[in-house]
Design a protein around this motif. Structure first.
Motif, PDB file in Angstrom:
ATOM      1  N   VAL A  21      23.110 -43.965  44.205  1.00  0.00           N
ATOM      2  CA  VAL A  21      21.620 -43.053  42.876  1.00  0.00           C
ATOM      3  C   VAL A  21      20.691 -44.118  43.182  1.00  0.00           C
ATOM      4  CG1 VAL A  21      21.852 -43.860  40.602  1.00  0.00           C
ATOM      5  CG2 VAL A  21      24.109 -43.458  40.566  1.00  0.00           C
ATOM      6  N   ARG A  22      20.510 -45.198  43.285  1.00  0.00           N
ATOM      7  CA  ARG A  22      19.610 -46.182  43.192  1.00  0.00           C
ATOM      8  C   ARG A  22      18.804 -45.658  44.617  1.00  0.00           C
ATOM      9  NH1 ARG A  22      18.967 -52.528  45.508  1.00  0.00           N
ATOM     10  NH2 ARG A  22      17.025 -53.061  45.015  1.00  0.00           N
ATOM     11  N   MET A  23      19.099 -45.225  45.906  1.00  0.00           N
ATOM     12  CA  MET A  23      18.725 -45.267  46.769  1.00  0.00           C
ATOM     13  C   MET A  23      18.253 -43.261  46.458  1.00  0.00           C
ATOM     14  SD  MET A  23      20.452 -44.633  50.401  1.00  0.00           S
ATOM     15  CE  MET A  23      18.939 -44.289  52.191  1.00  0.00           C
ATOM     16  N   HIS A  24      18.697 -43.019  46.139  1.00  0.00           N
ATOM     17  CA  HIS A  24      18.370 -41.053  46.069  1.00  0.00           C
ATOM     18  C   HIS A  24      16.899 -41.083  44.474  1.00  0.00           C
ATOM     19  CE1 HIS A  24      20.214 -38.407  48.305  1.00  0.00           C
ATOM     20  NE2 HIS A  24      21.589 -39.868  48.235  1.00  0.00           N
ATOM     21  N   ARG A  25      17.537 -42.135  43.433  1.00  0.00           N
ATOM     22  CA  ARG A  25      16.225 -42.439  42.720  1.00  0.00           C
ATOM     23  C   ARG A  25      14.442 -42.920  43.163  1.00  0.00           C
ATOM     24  NH1 ARG A  25      19.667 -45.194  37.072  1.00  0.00           N
ATOM     25  NH2 ARG A  25      20.140 -43.416  36.482  1.00  0.00           N
ATOM     26  N   THR A  26      15.316 -43.710  43.764  1.00  0.00           N
ATOM     27  CA  THR A  26      13.717 -44.529  44.784  1.00  0.00           C
ATOM     28  C   THR A  26      13.140 -43.041  45.675  1.00  0.00           C
ATOM     29  OG1 THR A  26      14.740 -46.406  44.792  1.00  0.00           O
ATOM     30  CG2 THR A  26      13.092 -46.076  46.660  1.00  0.00           C
ATOM     31  N   GLN A  27      14.038 -42.353  46.263  1.00  0.00           N
ATOM     32  CA  GLN A  27      13.785 -41.484  46.890  1.00  0.00           C
ATOM     33  C   GLN A  27      12.880 -40.663  46.272  1.00  0.00           C
ATOM     34  OE1 GLN A  27      16.506 -40.310  50.886  1.00  0.00           O
ATOM     35  NE2 GLN A  27      17.043 -38.129  49.025  1.00  0.00           N
ATOM     36  N   GLU A  28      13.606 -39.694  45.314  1.00  0.00           N
ATOM     37  CA  GLU A  28      12.494 -38.876  44.995  1.00  0.00           C
ATOM     38  C   GLU A  28      11.448 -39.288  44.033  1.00  0.00           C
ATOM     39  OE1 GLU A  28      13.859 -35.915  44.447  1.00  0.00           O
ATOM     40  OE2 GLU A  28      15.022 -36.356  45.184  1.00  0.00           O
ATOM     41  N   ARG A  29      10.695 -40.928  44.135  1.00  0.00           N
ATOM     42  CA  ARG A  29       9.690 -40.989  43.307  1.00  0.00           C
ATOM     43  C   ARG A  29       8.831 -41.047  44.963  1.00  0.00           C
ATOM     44  NH1 ARG A  29      13.077 -45.543  41.205  1.00  0.00           N
ATOM     45  NH2 ARG A  29      12.484 -46.921  42.312  1.00  0.00           N
ATOM     46  N   ILE A  30       9.646 -41.660  45.818  1.00  0.00           N
ATOM     47  CA  ILE A  30       8.268 -41.087  47.268  1.00  0.00           C
ATOM     48  C   ILE A  30       8.600 -40.296  47.189  1.00  0.00           C
ATOM     49  CG2 ILE A  30       8.403 -42.203  49.889  1.00  0.00           C
ATOM     50  CD1 ILE A  30      10.010 -44.942  48.775  1.00  0.00           C
ATOM     51  N   MET A  31       8.546 -39.141  47.241  1.00  0.00           N
ATOM     52  CA  MET A  31       8.811 -37.543  47.947  1.00  0.00           C
ATOM     53  C   MET A  31       8.178 -37.120  46.751  1.00  0.00           C
ATOM     54  SD  MET A  31      10.345 -36.652  49.924  1.00  0.00           S
ATOM     55  CE  MET A  31       9.959 -34.782  50.337  1.00  0.00           C
ATOM     56  N   LYS A  32       7.762 -38.046  45.186  1.00  0.00           N
ATOM     57  CA  LYS A  32       6.991 -37.306  44.059  1.00  0.00           C
ATOM     58  C   LYS A  32       5.413 -37.673  44.726  1.00  0.00           C
ATOM     59  CE  LYS A  32       9.773 -35.852  40.956  1.00  0.00           C
ATOM     60  NZ  LYS A  32      10.590 -36.394  38.907  1.00  0.00           N
ATOM     61  N   THR A  33       5.485 -38.967  44.987  1.00  0.00           N
ATOM     62  CA  THR A  33       4.804 -39.160  45.253  1.00  0.00           C
ATOM     63  C   THR A  33       3.822 -38.761  46.741  1.00  0.00           C
ATOM     64  OG1 THR A  33       4.984 -41.748  44.255  1.00  0.00           O
ATOM     65  CG2 THR A  33       2.981 -41.853  46.328  1.00  0.00           C
ATOM     66  N   CYS A  34       4.044 -39.071  47.449  1.00  0.00           N
ATOM     67  CA  CYS A  34       3.786 -38.819  49.004  1.00  0.00           C
ATOM     68  C   CYS A  34       3.675 -36.841  49.001  1.00  0.00           C
ATOM     69  CB  CYS A  34       5.055 -38.529  50.100  1.00  0.00           C
ATOM     70  SG  CYS A  34       5.735 -40.373  50.423  1.00  0.00           S
ATOM     71  N   LEU A  35       3.964 -35.867  48.480  1.00  0.00           N
ATOM     72  CA  LEU A  35       3.662 -34.916  47.748  1.00  0.00           C
ATOM     73  C   LEU A  35       2.422 -34.630  47.206  1.00  0.00           C
ATOM     74  CD1 LEU A  35       7.343 -32.976  47.730  1.00  0.00           C
ATOM     75  CD2 LEU A  35       5.888 -33.285  49.994  1.00  0.00           C
ATOM     76  N   GLY A  36       2.312 -35.402  46.235  1.00  0.00           N
ATOM     77  CA  GLY A  36       1.095 -35.528  45.604  1.00  0.00           C
ATOM     78  C   GLY A  36       0.138 -35.938  46.324  1.00  0.00           C
ATOM     79  N   ARG A  37       0.176 -36.613  47.081  1.00  0.00           N
ATOM     80  CA  ARG A  37      -1.014 -37.216  47.880  1.00  0.00           C
ATOM     81  C   ARG A  37      -1.482 -36.366  49.076  1.00  0.00           C
ATOM     82  NH1 ARG A  37       0.902 -43.570  48.703  1.00  0.00           N
ATOM     83  NH2 ARG A  37       0.577 -43.595  46.271  1.00  0.00           N
ATOM     84  N   LEU A  38      -0.582 -35.398  49.263  1.00  0.00           N
ATOM     85  CA  LEU A  38      -0.649 -34.280  51.021  1.00  0.00           C
ATOM     86  C   LEU A  38      -1.332 -33.499  50.445  1.00  0.00           C
ATOM     87  CD1 LEU A  38       2.573 -34.460  52.884  1.00  0.00           C
ATOM     88  CD2 LEU A  38      -0.157 -35.214  53.502  1.00  0.00           C
ATOM     89  N   THR A  39      -1.081 -32.865  48.986  1.00  0.00           N
ATOM     90  CA  THR A  39      -1.261 -31.908  47.954  1.00  0.00           C
ATOM     91  C   THR A  39      -2.870 -32.224  48.206  1.00  0.00           C
ATOM     92  OG1 THR A  39       0.775 -31.524  47.602  1.00  0.00           O
ATOM     93  CG2 THR A  39      -0.682 -30.425  46.424  1.00  0.00           C
ATOM     94  N   ALA A  40      -2.671 -33.633  47.468  1.00  0.00           N
ATOM     95  CA  ALA A  40      -4.525 -33.940  46.980  1.00  0.00           C
ATOM     96  C   ALA A  40      -5.594 -34.231  48.272  1.00  0.00           C
ATOM     97  CB  ALA A  40      -5.351 -34.840  46.559  1.00  0.00           C
ATOM     98  N   ASP A  41      -5.126 -34.297  49.292  1.00  0.00           N
ATOM     99  CA  ASP A  41      -5.676 -34.244  50.560  1.00  0.00           C
ATOM    100  C   ASP A  41      -6.634 -32.944  51.075  1.00  0.00           C
ATOM    101  OD1 ASP A  41      -5.012 -36.469  50.528  1.00  0.00           O
ATOM    102  OD2 ASP A  41      -4.508 -36.375  52.241  1.00  0.00           O
TER     103      ASP A  41
END
Length: 135
Positions: A115-135
């Motif tokens: 649970v801890r890993m997948h929650r962290t993973q999902e937050r990181i994915m959203k952050t990273c995808l958001g950054r790549l979309t903004a570029d």
């Protein structure tokens, strides 16, 4: 299996910076690696790695080795991407984040760790995808 390798390289660079901030055990081991290797292989190849190093038969999505090697199955990524109606590059990106988190002390073999890993993973994915979309 076609993948957008330039996009995945950009994603990995952004994800690495983000994953460096998250440690499950407080050691932040990911910071100590001079190099991290990511190999994208077939189901046949990852099944052999799975058997040779973990004693488990059959393919899997991603295997992470403690010395900085991450092995990802392109075929498994394609299958899961189709099942979840996601772009295959996003599925591979998820496996990259998953591997980075394993290197930084996350363990998903228990319910709580999962649970801890997948929650962290999902937050990181959203952050990273958001950054790549903004570029």
């Amino acid at each position: 299996m076609p993948l957008d390798l330039p996009w995945l390289r950009r994603f990995a660079a952004v994800a690495l910076k983000e994953c460096l901030r998250h440690s499950a055990d407080g050691r932040f081991a990911l910071r100590g690696f001079e190099e991290i290797s990511i190999a994208i292989v077939s189901d046949r190849r990852i099944a052999q790695v799975h058997l040779d190093f973990m004693g488990l038969s059959g393919p899997t999505d991603v295997i992470t080795f403690e010395y900085g090697e991450i092995v990802i199955s392109a075929e498994t990524a394609w299958a899961y991407a189709a099942d979840f109606d996601l772009p295959v590059n996003h599925e591979v990106a998820l496996y990259i984040v998953h591997g980075f988190l394993h290197l930084n002390g996350f363990d998903d073999r228990t319910r709580g760790g999962h649970v801890r890993m997948h929650r962290t993973q999902e937050r990181i994915m959203k952050t990273c995808l958001g950054r790549l979309t903004a570029d």
